[in-house]
Design a protein around this motif. Structure first.
Motif: not given
Length: 189
Positions: A52-69
């Motif tokens: 429904v939605f995806l939250l990623i830390p600023n400065g990252y994309d989905f593949n390199g994010a340290p965590a996702v919500i």
């Protein structure tokens, strides 16, 4: 005394205005939570992965994010069924999976939210994950935090729990009004 009340109201309004919310919707329900500070929404990737939605830390994309919500919805399920499905899915993948169940109340006190924590350091996918389950009519909204490294998971987990506590919903379907989008001719003018 009136000045003090006015100042408190002004402070409350300023605090509220600084919060960033994310809206999710399905069927005839809309729900929202506060976005943890330092995260942004990646709508294109959310659509691609079926979230429904995806939250990623600023400065990252989905593949390199340290965590996702992210958020997803189980249709025609109860919280107990959705939780059981996830426990079987994660538990069946390895004997090393540890599952811990807890719950939190929303800040408005409307919902008690079940949270399952799934820990499997040997997993190549989602070795550290928590899933919050909220019953919405005949569906279950899930809010998920996932990380590949324990330190990143431990860091974001308290913010995720605080986000889950801000969960609110209403029985209104959000609809996109296509007439508001510019046509090719209108945008050329």
């Amino acid at each position: 005394m009136k000045k003090i009340i006015f100042i408190l109201i002004a402070i409350s309004i300023n605090t509220y205005a600084e919060e960033k919310l994310i809206l999710g919707y399905f069927n005839d329900r809309s729900y929202w939570v506060n976005i943890p500070e330092g995260f942004y929404q990646d709508a294109a990737t959310a659509k691609r992965i079926g979230a429904v939605f995806l939250l990623i830390p600023n400065g990252y994309d989905f593949n390199g994010a340290p965590a996702v919500i992210y958020s997803a919805v189980y249709s025609n399920k109860l919280v107990s069924e959705a939780s059981k499905h996830d426990v079987e899915k994660f538990g069946g993948s390895s004997s090393e999976v540890k599952v811990r169940e807890s719950s939190v109340d929303t800040l408005i006190g409307k919902n008690k939210i079940l949270i399952n924590e799934f820990i499997n350091p040997s997993s190549k996918q989602q070795p550290y994950e928590s899933v919050a389950y909220v019953q919405e009519g005949e569906s279950v909204v899930t809010l998920v935090v996932s990380a590949f490294v324990k330190q990143n998971y431990d860091y974001i987990l308290p913010e995720f729990i605080e986000m889950v506590k801000t969960y609110e919903s209403v029985g209104i379907k959000v609809k996109h009004n296509k007439s508001m989008q510019p046509t090719a001719k209108a945008s050329a003018d």
